[in-house]
Design a protein around this motif. Structure first.
Motif: not given
Ligand SMILES: Nc1ncnc2c1ncn2[C@@H]1O[C@H](COP(=O)(O)OP(=O)(O)O)[C@@H](O)[C@H]1O
Ligand SMILES: [Mg+2]
Length: 272
Positions: A200-207
């Protein structure tokens, strides 16, 4: 003593209250301190400041004295028994929502005037996504979003990520699953939230790592002690040591954001 070439600034938010921001901020700060780093903790809450309570620290002055002009930022700072420099937040003063842009900028800029050499500044945010909270988050180099595996916390974490990325155009967003059953469950929670962000945001987050649900964290809280101190052999303390290790291994961000930023002069100094 380990020294870093610049101060790393990590903001801890969640959207929702009661998810574990203060617990993560305080124990991460202590774990970094135990690794030999010079760490400052900023309790960026004006309504329900509680980092000092979790640390078991007495603070004669707090952010309200700075905001009213009675004290300089240096004058409100205390050193906790764990060796952290604490900038105490205020309680019952005002809602974060009512902190003006000018006041927020004044606080961020006051950090720059400090002489202390620091390796890490950890900023414990107030609950919610008031403009002042988002401005403080934007002023950090990295953002850790704390989330529990429950629908309202997940929705709030996603909402926070959405506004930080779409309205504030921020990256360096990391998820810290908290109070999860296991590291594996934490990774699963990360994957679920990351998938929604990608879709939905066309972005990824990190862990960066998860904190397990540990009743000793709650027991420590009731004794006004952080779990790192109350039960260093606990699963919770182990997870905070791992989180500190992982956080310290993230590559330094040498590029100023161009906006209001904690210690921006130090970044520029490094670059010249
Ligand atoms: N991993 C955990 N396991 C067990 N209890 C936790 C954990 N993390 C936080 N808690 C407890 O949850 C409560 C809320 O945590 P807190 O850090 O104050 O949340 P926030 O700052 O987001 O409002 C506290 O009583 C704290 O001790
Ligand atoms: Mg809190």
């Amino acid at each position: 003593m380990i020294k870093r070439s610049q101060t790393e600034v990590i903001g801890i938010a969640s959207g929702k209250g009661g998810v574990g921001k203060t617990t993560v901020a305080v124990n991460l700060a202590i774990a970094l301190r135990l690794m030999g780093y010079r760490v400052m903790l900023f309790d960026a809450d004006l309504g329900l400041a509680n980092a000092q309570i979790v640390l078991g620290c007495q603070c004669p002055y707090n952010l309200s004295h700075f905001l009213s002009g009675k004290k300089k930022l240096e004058e409100i700072i205390v050193t906790s028994r764990q060796g952290l420099l604490l900038v105490p937040g205020a309680s019952g003063l005002q809602e974060m929502a009512s902190l003006s842009r000018v006041q927020t900028a004044r606080i961020v800029q006051a950090f720059s005037a400090m002489e202390q050499d620091l390796d890490f500044l950890i900023v414990d945010m107030a609950a919610g996504i008031a403009p002042s909270v988002l401005t403080f988050m934007a002023a950090c180099q990295r953002r850790f979003i704390v989330a529990r595996d429950d629908p309202s916390s997940i929705a709030d974490a996603y909402g926070t990520i959405k506004v930080l990325s779409e309205e504030y155009h921020l990256d360096e967003l990391y998820l810290v699953p908290n109070a999860v059953k296991s590291q594996l469950e934490g990774q699963r929670l990360f994957k679920r939230i990351n998938k929604v962000c990608a879709q939905f945001l066309n972005r990824s987050i990190q862990y960066v790592g998860s904190i397990e649900n540990d009743e000793l964290i709650l027991a420590a809280h009731k004794k006004f002690e952080p779990v790192m101190e109350y039960a260093p052999g606990s699963g919770g303390a182990r997870d905070f040591r791992r989180l500190a290790e992982a956080s310290s291994q993230l590559p330094p961000i040498a590029q100023p954001s161009g906006g209001l930023e904690f210690f921006v002069e130090r970044l520029l100094r490094v670059r010249t």
